[in-house]
Design an enzyme around this catalytic site. Structure first.
Site, PDB file in Angstrom:
ATOM      1  N   ARG A  54      11.804  -5.868   4.744  1.00 40.84           N
ATOM      2  CA  ARG A  54      11.573  -4.678   4.983  1.00 40.84           C
ATOM      3  C   ARG A  54      12.542  -3.395   5.915  1.00 40.84           C
ATOM      4  O   ARG A  54      12.542  -3.486   7.474  1.00 40.84           O
ATOM      5  CB  ARG A  54      10.076  -4.051   5.608  1.00 40.84           C
ATOM      6  CG  ARG A  54       9.403  -2.580   5.351  1.00 40.84           C
ATOM      7  CD  ARG A  54       8.446  -2.240   5.461  1.00 40.84           C
ATOM      8  NE  ARG A  54       7.189  -2.357   6.680  1.00 40.84           N
ATOM      9  CZ  ARG A  54       5.952  -2.283   6.167  1.00 40.84           C
ATOM     10  NH1 ARG A  54       5.558  -1.952   5.417  1.00 40.84           N
ATOM     11  NH2 ARG A  54       5.699  -3.093   7.428  1.00 40.84           N
ATOM     12  N   ARG A  91     -10.006   1.429   8.715  1.00 45.12           N
ATOM     13  CA  ARG A  91      -8.774  -0.507   8.756  1.00 45.12           C
ATOM     14  C   ARG A  91     -10.154  -0.978   9.799  1.00 45.12           C
ATOM     15  O   ARG A  91      -9.470  -1.767   9.777  1.00 45.12           O
ATOM     16  CB  ARG A  91      -7.457   0.234   9.970  1.00 45.12           C
ATOM     17  CG  ARG A  91      -6.576  -0.648   9.065  1.00 45.12           C
ATOM     18  CD  ARG A  91      -5.331   0.005   9.930  1.00 45.12           C
ATOM     19  NE  ARG A  91      -3.925  -1.155   8.958  1.00 45.12           N
ATOM     20  CZ  ARG A  91      -2.528  -0.915   8.744  1.00 45.12           C
ATOM     21  NH1 ARG A  91      -2.831   0.780   9.045  1.00 45.12           N
ATOM     22  NH2 ARG A  91      -1.810  -0.545   8.840  1.00 45.12           N
ATOM     23  N   LYS A 123       1.057  -1.122  -0.600  1.00 48.45           N
ATOM     24  CA  LYS A 123      -0.010  -0.039  -0.192  1.00 48.45           C
ATOM     25  C   LYS A 123       1.308   1.410   0.018  1.00 48.45           C
ATOM     26  O   LYS A 123       1.027   2.103  -0.881  1.00 48.45           O
ATOM     27  CB  LYS A 123      -1.035   0.481   1.396  1.00 48.45           C
ATOM     28  CG  LYS A 123      -1.839  -0.825   1.700  1.00 48.45           C
ATOM     29  CD  LYS A 123      -2.718  -1.093   2.396  1.00 48.45           C
ATOM     30  CE  LYS A 123      -2.118  -0.816   3.754  1.00 48.45           C
ATOM     31  NZ  LYS A 123      -1.193  -2.374   4.231  1.00 48.45           N
ATOM     32  N   ARG A 181      11.189  -2.218  11.573  1.00 47.44           N
ATOM     33  CA  ARG A 181      10.746  -1.571  12.361  1.00 47.44           C
ATOM     34  C   ARG A 181       9.988  -2.685  13.280  1.00 47.44           C
ATOM     35  O   ARG A 181      10.665  -3.650  13.356  1.00 47.44           O
ATOM     36  CB  ARG A 181       8.621  -1.443  11.443  1.00 47.44           C
ATOM     37  CG  ARG A 181       8.796  -0.156  11.142  1.00 47.44           C
ATOM     38  CD  ARG A 181       7.815   0.016  10.354  1.00 47.44           C
ATOM     39  NE  ARG A 181       6.353  -0.496  10.531  1.00 47.44           N
ATOM     40  CZ  ARG A 181       5.562  -0.417  10.074  1.00 47.44           C
ATOM     41  NH1 ARG A 181       5.235   0.375   8.475  1.00 47.44           N
ATOM     42  NH2 ARG A 181       4.443  -1.035  10.302  1.00 47.44           N
ATOM     43  N   ARG A 209      -1.035  -8.388  14.435  1.00 52.90           N
ATOM     44  CA  ARG A 209      -0.820  -7.436  12.630  1.00 52.90           C
ATOM     45  C   ARG A 209      -1.945  -8.181  11.929  1.00 52.90           C
ATOM     46  O   ARG A 209      -2.592  -7.481  11.115  1.00 52.90           O
ATOM     47  CB  ARG A 209      -0.144  -6.558  12.049  1.00 52.90           C
ATOM     48  CG  ARG A 209       1.189  -5.805  13.454  1.00 52.90           C
ATOM     49  CD  ARG A 209       1.889  -5.164  13.466  1.00 52.90           C
ATOM     50  NE  ARG A 209       1.858  -4.356  11.411  1.00 52.90           N
ATOM     51  CZ  ARG A 209       3.456  -4.599  10.873  1.00 52.90           C
ATOM     52  NH1 ARG A 209       3.982  -5.413  10.852  1.00 52.90           N
ATOM     53  NH2 ARG A 209       2.530  -3.818   9.601  1.00 52.90           N
TER      54      ARG A 209
HETATM   55  P1  ADP Z   1       1.629  -1.262   7.310  1.00 50.40           P
HETATM   56  O1  ADP Z   1       2.241  -0.905   6.440  1.00 50.40           O
HETATM   57  O2  ADP Z   1       1.997  -3.076   8.049  1.00 50.40           O
HETATM   58  O3  ADP Z   1       0.231  -2.087   7.027  1.00 50.40           O
HETATM   59  P2  ADP Z   1       1.450   0.468   9.196  1.00 50.40           P
HETATM   60  O4  ADP Z   1       2.571   1.590   8.763  1.00 50.40           O
HETATM   61  O5  ADP Z   1      -0.418   1.404   8.178  1.00 50.40           O
HETATM   62  O6  ADP Z   1       1.422  -0.973   8.744  1.00 50.40           O
HETATM   63  O7  ADP Z   1       0.292   0.659  10.091  1.00 50.40           O
HETATM   64  C1  ADP Z   1       1.120   0.489  11.730  1.00 50.40           C
HETATM   65  C2  ADP Z   1       0.346   0.230  13.336  1.00 50.40           C
HETATM   66  O8  ADP Z   1       0.026   1.542  13.380  1.00 50.40           O
HETATM   67  C3  ADP Z   1      -0.698  -0.492  13.383  1.00 50.40           C
HETATM   68  O9  ADP Z   1      -0.481  -2.175  13.363  1.00 50.40           O
HETATM   69  C4  ADP Z   1      -1.657   0.230  13.802  1.00 50.40           C
HETATM   70  O10 ADP Z   1      -1.322  -0.179  14.798  1.00 50.40           O
HETATM   71  C5  ADP Z   1      -0.768   1.449  13.910  1.00 50.40           C
HETATM   72  N1  ADP Z   1      -2.205   2.256  12.643  1.00 50.40           N
HETATM   73  C6  ADP Z   1      -1.988   2.287  11.608  1.00 50.40           C
HETATM   74  N2  ADP Z   1      -3.453   3.034  10.971  1.00 50.40           N
HETATM   75  C7  ADP Z   1      -4.203   2.864  11.972  1.00 50.40           C
HETATM   76  C8  ADP Z   1      -5.294   3.201  11.327  1.00 50.40           C
HETATM   77  N3  ADP Z   1      -6.140   3.508  10.268  1.00 50.40           N
HETATM   78  N4  ADP Z   1      -6.412   2.289  12.596  1.00 50.40           N
HETATM   79  C9  ADP Z   1      -5.609   1.688  14.015  1.00 50.40           C
HETATM   80  N5  ADP Z   1      -4.415   1.932  14.240  1.00 50.40           N
HETATM   81  C10 ADP Z   1      -3.582   2.279  12.845  1.00 50.40           C
HETATM   82  P1  ADP Z   2       2.736  -1.913   2.905  1.00 49.05           P
HETATM   83  O1  ADP Z   2       2.356   0.220   2.970  1.00 49.05           O
HETATM   84  O2  ADP Z   2       1.054  -1.891   2.397  1.00 49.05           O
HETATM   85  O3  ADP Z   2       2.503  -2.667   4.529  1.00 49.05           O
HETATM   86  P2  ADP Z   2       5.237  -1.369   1.943  1.00 49.05           P
HETATM   87  O4  ADP Z   2       4.730  -0.795   0.324  1.00 49.05           O
HETATM   88  O5  ADP Z   2       5.702  -0.824   2.770  1.00 49.05           O
HETATM   89  O6  ADP Z   2       3.481  -2.113   1.953  1.00 49.05           O
HETATM   90  O7  ADP Z   2       6.090  -2.653   1.438  1.00 49.05           O
HETATM   91  C1  ADP Z   2       6.556  -3.776   2.472  1.00 49.05           C
HETATM   92  C2  ADP Z   2       7.838  -3.952   1.805  1.00 49.05           C
HETATM   93  O8  ADP Z   2       7.132  -4.992   0.551  1.00 49.05           O
HETATM   94  C3  ADP Z   2       8.229  -2.711   1.232  1.00 49.05           C
HETATM   95  O9  ADP Z   2      10.111  -3.747   1.825  1.00 49.05           O
HETATM   96  C4  ADP Z   2       8.481  -2.963   0.011  1.00 49.05           C
HETATM   97  O10 ADP Z   2       9.506  -2.857  -0.431  1.00 49.05           O
HETATM   98  C5  ADP Z   2       8.388  -4.575  -0.391  1.00 49.05           C
HETATM   99  N1  ADP Z   2       7.788  -4.182  -1.444  1.00 49.05           N
HETATM  100  C6  ADP Z   2       6.654  -3.551  -1.945  1.00 49.05           C
HETATM  101  N2  ADP Z   2       5.801  -3.443  -3.094  1.00 49.05           N
HETATM  102  C7  ADP Z   2       6.185  -5.213  -3.768  1.00 49.05           C
HETATM  103  C8  ADP Z   2       6.237  -5.505  -4.720  1.00 49.05           C
HETATM  104  N3  ADP Z   2       5.506  -5.317  -6.040  1.00 49.05           N
HETATM  105  N4  ADP Z   2       6.662  -6.364  -5.155  1.00 49.05           N
HETATM  106  C9  ADP Z   2       7.910  -6.834  -4.423  1.00 49.05           C
HETATM  107  N5  ADP Z   2       8.469  -5.977  -3.149  1.00 49.05           N
HETATM  108  C10 ADP Z   2       7.772  -5.285  -2.872  1.00 49.05           C
END
Ligand code: ADP
Ligand code: ADP
Ligand code: ZN
Length: 228
Positions: free
Chosen positions: A139, A100, A25, A172, A183
């Site tokens: 990551r 979410r 995302k 992280r 998660r």
């Molecule tokens: P990911 O990259 O794995 O999708 P995020 O960086 O978006 O993770 O989110 C990290 C953490 O921040 C989540 O596990 C949650 O604890 C909190 N968080 C982020 N967005 C939300 C949301 N919309 N509602 C509740 N918690 C959130």
């Molecule tokens: P999210 O925000 O959904 O948690 P991220 O964009 O942070 O996901 O991506 C999660 C991990 O996967 C990061 O280390 C990113 O560099 C890698 N990644 C993202 N998109 C791709 C893809 N299409 N193919 C391979 N690796 C990816």
């Protein structure tokens, strides 16, 4: 491009990304934001920023995030309400990580109106479980500018160092294995129902995210431009 497509037309464009942790995302939202000059609002980044600054929100969120749980809805809704009211969101915005939960989706409706309008897009990025685990465990993240990398798929030019600001990259805390399981469970129980919710209400598009980021991005832009 077709001049009359919804994406090209004036007026605010709102885009939501649904998808499991690690689905890509942030990667896609970041590219879209850069190429289309739309503000990207990452709730995860905002919360991590609040933690770094030691604000009351950060202090409340930190122990919850460390356990891999979702931060309470009312805090997130208030945060988004304030953020999207700012000037830079007048032309629209990309939400990365919000909503979410169902209450958050309802909160967004209260803030921004019903999602029936034709410039409201919902992308659901789908990636198989094993690949999610590979992505999350590899990551790496820049604590200063919040850039995201992957040790194999998207490495920085110099190992372990941010391309943009030369800061040392870290993993992280919540990308560590014990927290990732929680998660993913939160995603299954609380976020996945949003797919059903939006499927019938909006410009909803599920994307196969298990492809190179460039390919996913092209599909996404194609959808926005009505060129599928
Ligand atoms: P990911 O990259 O794995 O999708 P995020 O960086 O978006 O993770 O989110 C990290 C953490 O921040 C989540 O596990 C949650 O604890 C909190 N968080 C982020 N967005 C939300 C949301 N919309 N509602 C509740 N918690 C959130
Ligand atoms: P999210 O925000 O959904 O948690 P991220 O964009 O942070 O996901 O991506 C999660 C991990 O996967 C990061 O280390 C990113 O560099 C890698 N990644 C993202 N998109 C791709 C893809 N299409 N193919 C391979 N690796 C990816
Ligand atoms: Zn950096």
């Amino acid at each position: 491009m077709v001049g009359g497509s919804a994406f090209a037309a004036g007026g605010p464009t709102r885009i939501i990304f649904l998808g499991s942790p690690g689905a890509g995302k942030g990667t896609q939202a970041g590219r879209l934001s850069a190429e289309r000059k739309l503000v990207r609002i990452s709730t995860g980044d905002m919360l991590r920023q609040a933690i770094a600054e030691g604000t009351p929100l950060g202090q409340q969120a930190a122990p919850i995030m460390d356990r891999g749980k979702l931060v309470p809805d009312d805090l997130l809704i208030a945060m988004i309400r304030e953020r999207v009211s700012r000037e830079d969101c007048q032309n629209g915005y990309i939400l990365d990580g919000f909503p979410r939960t169902l209450p958050q989706a309802h909160g967004l409706e209260n803030i921004a109106g019903r999602e029936a309008d034709d410039r409201f897009f919902v992308f659901n990025v789908e990636v198989p479980h094993a690949e999610l685990m590979r992505r999350l465990s590899g990551r790496r993240w820049c604590p200063k500018c919040q850039s995201t990398y992957h040790v194999d798929s998207n490495p920085p030019a110099k190992a372990g160092v941010c391309d943009r600001c030369s800061t040392k990259l870290v993993q992280r805390e919540d990308d560590k294995e014990s927290v990732v399981a929680k998660r993913l469970q939160e995603y299954e129980e609380r976020t996945k129902p949003l797919i059903q919710y939006y499927m019938h209400h909006a410009r909803f598009h599920s994307i196969d995210g298990f492809r190179p980021a460039d390919v996913v991005f092209r599909e996404l832009v194609g959808y926005l431009e009505g060129q599928r």
